[in-house]
Every structure is written in structure tokens, then in C-alpha cells.
Scaffold this motif. Structure first.
Motif, mmCIF file in Angstrom:
data_model
loop_
_atom_site.group_PDB
_atom_site.id
_atom_site.type_symbol
_atom_site.label_atom_id
_atom_site.label_comp_id
_atom_site.label_asym_id
_atom_site.label_seq_id
_atom_site.Cartn_x
_atom_site.Cartn_y
_atom_site.Cartn_z
ATOM 1 N N LEU A 141 0.823 -1.209 0.000
ATOM 2 C CA LEU A 141 0.000 0.000 0.000
ATOM 3 C C LEU A 141 0.861 1.265 0.000
ATOM 4 N N MET A 142 2.180 1.099 0.158
ATOM 5 C CA MET A 142 3.102 2.231 0.048
ATOM 6 C C MET A 142 3.256 2.592 -1.429
ATOM 7 N N SER A 143 3.430 3.855 -1.699
ATOM 8 C CA SER A 143 3.721 4.253 -3.063
ATOM 9 C C SER A 143 5.162 3.888 -3.400
ATOM 10 N N PRO A 144 5.480 3.620 -4.665
ATOM 11 C CA PRO A 144 6.877 3.389 -5.035
ATOM 12 C C PRO A 144 7.784 4.552 -4.653
ATOM 13 N N GLU A 145 7.245 5.775 -4.649
ATOM 14 C CA GLU A 145 8.045 6.936 -4.272
ATOM 15 C C GLU A 145 8.447 6.872 -2.798
ATOM 16 N N THR A 146 7.541 6.398 -1.951
ATOM 17 C CA THR A 146 7.858 6.238 -0.533
ATOM 18 C C THR A 146 8.957 5.201 -0.353
#
Length: 394
Positions: free
Chosen positions: A77-82
Motif C-alpha cells: 500500500l506504500m507508493s513506489p516513491e515512498t
């Protein structure tokens, strides 16, 4: 012993663990620190995780990070950017091993699968999928959001994106026959990349399943049936070239999860995020950390104090470290290396082990040893929790 295991004491490595505590829903078997939230400010959470990482990086000796693990909760559920920001943050604070393993746990829903390529671009090298079953009725029982079709598509996509994938299955479900589990496992061996984590269903306190069992809605299989399924699992996986390297983990040689091996070999690792645990050397002393579990409380603490540590304990006692090391290390097929044991505790193994009890356990084919290490046999790993009290001096 297996021919593929190390011939000398391996370096346990140094790992970083990031905990993402959020899920879309709480599975009824899960007792992990996971929470359902409708909205999450990923920018704020990224900054907090980076702040706690910086706090710990200033405490511990500089050493090369050999693995990073994103666990949860549901890290996909984390964004790839995170994910990219946290990997880059690790590189700012520590040297990074050339062949670093970076694992992210993911659910095999179609929505989360869409981020796989982004995670690979962010630096993730290994994906671990929470498949849990290849049967629709079992997925419904386990409260999973994905279907078998979604799971199969996610595995296929993951294999096209990552050179190293793993997935989890849960067995010893109510009314599950040996024949049904064998069919599931053999299909999994054909589908998976090079690693499988195979867990027996356990009923943990304060879970949905704990309440269901109390109400008499279902029963787990009796111990003898669960043991038979465990032995069947070991046999099928070994015959397929996927020997157990730990009680619940099977891999082709060379594809063992290096991050988890750091835990089991009693290496140092930092735990970042709500409820995360760490074991690191601080000012020359092995120190245990546990972070505040509730996400909002952890976030507030980090924003005010740069960390969310709830428990800090210096493991001063060599015997305490020895017991912890044996508890972890005997889970491994390779067992506990005498060299690593002495380095971690300052003791000889035989300072804490009862010689007569060791002889008794060896005669019972529960424990084995050579001049380099000690390990639990296949029989011994079935009753591992009862072995340690028998082995240690009073």
C-alpha cells in the motif's frame, strides 16, 4: 546435514526493517501490528520513518547494510516513491553492500500488482507475496481480498519483474486433507520463483479466529494430523530440491531470505516504524528496542522526539543472549555455529548447555552436533519449544 549449507560460520549481516502498519482490512488469523485506516498521508509518514532511521543511525556503528525488508501491515500500500525515499535514506546513513537484498511484502490483488514495476525501479530486488492459499474456499475462510485467479496473475507478473520472488501459504486448515495440501503445495512449487514460506495455521490471542474457536465455529486439526502435514511438507519440498533451511521456509540453494537469516543468526538489525523490534550494538552492548505500536502515537512521538522507542533493554547477561541465540538459531537447518555463539555471548556453548542432557537429546535423535556447530534434527524441530529448557543448565 545438507550439502548446500555453509562450510564455515557465516557472517550474520546487518539488516534494516521498515514497518508499514496499514492494511485495507484485518485478516482473522493475523496478530501482527496492522491497522485499517481510510487515509494515510504518505509524505508525512515517509518523513517520520526517515527521521527515526536517522536517530538510530547516529547510535549504532557504521556497517554495511546487507538487507532491507519492508514488512507490515501491507507494504504494497506504500507508493513506489515512498519506498524509493526510504531506500535512498538508508544509503545516506550507511554503506550499502554491493549485493544487497531488498524485500517488499505484497498482497496479490490486481490494484497492488500495478505497483510492482515501480517497486523494482525504486530498488526492491525481492518480492514476497501473501498468497496464503490456491483454493477459493480457503481464501474466503482466511479473509483474503484476492481470488486464486488474481494470485496466479500476480505471481506471473512478479516473476516477469523480479529475479527473486517468494510467496506464503498457510496449511493445516480445518478439514484440510493431506491429498488437498499435497496438490496445493506441488502447484506452488511449479509457480514460485525459488522460495516458499509455509506456515501451519495457529490461533493467536486477540484475533478474529480466536473468537471463532471459542464460539465453536471451527477447530484446528489435532496435533498428530498437523505433524503429519508438516512431515509431508518437508518430504515434498526436499524431493523437489527446495529443502527447509528454517522450520517454515524452503528455498533452492542460494535463494534463502538473507534478511531473515540475519535474525536467526543473531545479527544486528534496526527496526523502524510502529511496533518494530530491533537488536543492535550500542556503545559496545547488544541492545533490544521496541517501538510504540499504535501508528498515531508512534507518529506523534517521532515528530516530537525523532524516535518512537517504547522499550529499550540492554542485554547485559551473556546467558540471556545465549538463550535468545539458541532459540533463534536452532530454527535453522544449519543450527548454531560455535564461533558465532562465542562472538555474540563471550561464552562457550558448553558454558550454558548441560552435557548429560545434550547427550540424552542426541541419543533421542533430537539434537546433533559436530566440531563446528549444533543443530536440531528434523524430529527435534517438531518439538523445538520444549528442547531449549531441556538443553540449558538450570
Amino acid at each position: 546435514m545438507l550439502a548446500s549449507q555453509p562450510v564455515k560460520a557465516p557472517n550474520p549481516g546487518f539488516g534494516l526493517y521498515f514497518h508499514w502498519p496499514f492494511c485495507r482490512k484485518k485478516c482473522p488469523y493475523c496478530d501482527f501490528n496492522s491497522h485499517v485506516r481510510e487515509q494515510v498521508d504518505q509524505t508525512r509518514w515517509t518523513q517520520a520513518l526517515l527521521a527515526e532511521l536517522a536517530y538510530f543511525a547516529a547510535l549504532v556503528p557504521q556497517q554495511a547494510v546487507t538487507s532491507i525488508f519492508f514488512g507490515g501491515g501491507t507494504p504494497s500500500l506504500m507508493s513506489p516513491e515512498t519506498v524509493a525515499a526510504l531506500i535512498e535514506g538508508a544509503g545516506r546513513h550507511f554503506p550499502i553492500a554491493e549485493n544487497i537484498e531488498i524485500t517488499l511484502e505484497a498482497n496479490p490483488t490486481s490494484v497492488e500488482s500495478a505497483s510492482f514495476a515501480g517497486y523494482r525501479q525504486a530498488g526492491v530486488t525481492r518480492l514476497s507475496l501473501g498468497v496464503q492459499s490456491l483454493q477459493e474456499d480457503a481464501l474466503r475462510f482466511l479473509g483474503r481480498e484476492h481470488s486464486v485467479t488474481e494470485a496466479l496473475k500476480a505471481v506471473e507478473l512478479a516473476r516477469s519483474v523480479f529475479a527473486n520472488i517468494s510467496f506464503d501459504l498457510i496449511y493445516a486448515l480445518p478439514n484440510q486433507s493431506a491429498k488437498a495440501w499435497q496438490a496445493d503445495l506441488q502447484q506452488a512449487l511449479r509457480l514460485a520463483g525459488d522460495h516458499l514460506s509455509l506456515y501451519q495455521l495457529t490461533i493467536e490471542p486477540n484475533t478474529g479466529f480466536a473468537g471463532a474457536v471459542r464460539r465453536g465455529e471451527f477447530q484446528v486439526p489435532p496435533e498428530e494430523k498437523a505433524e503429519a502435514l508438516f512431515e509431508l511438507t518437508q518430504s515434498i519440498c526436499a524431493d523437489a530440491g527446495w529443502p527447509a533451511y528454517e522450520i517454515s521456509n524452503h528455498a533452492r540453494p542460494g535463494y534463502e531470505c538473507r534478511h531473515n537469516l540475519t535474525y536467526w543468526r543473531y545479527g544486528d538489525y534496526l527496526g523502524i516504524g510502529p511496533g518494530a523490534h530491533g537488536r543492535v550494538t550500542v556503545a559496545g552492548k547488544r541492545t533490544a528496542f521496541q517501538q510504540t505500536k499504535r501508528p498515531e502515537s508512534w507518529l506523534k512521538a517521532v515528530e516530537e522526539n525523532a524516535h518512537g522507542t517504547e522499550v529499550k533493554e540492554i542485554l547485559d547477561s551473556p546467558v540471556e543472549r545465549a538463550e535468545e541465540l539458541l532459540l533463534m538459531g536452532l530454527r535453522l537447518t544449519e543450527g548454531v555455529w560455535f564461533e558465532n555463539f562465542t562472538r555474540a555471548t563471550g561464552l562457550s556453548l558448553f558454558d550454558v548447555v548441560q552435557p548429560d542432557r545434550l547427550s540424552m537429546l542426541m541419543e533421542a535423535n533430537l539434537i546433533a552436533r559436530d566440531d563446528r556447530h549444533i543443530w536440531a534434527t528434523d524430529r527435534g524441530r517438531l518439538v523445538l519449544n520444549s528442547l531449549l529448557p531441556e538443553l540449558l543448565r538450570d
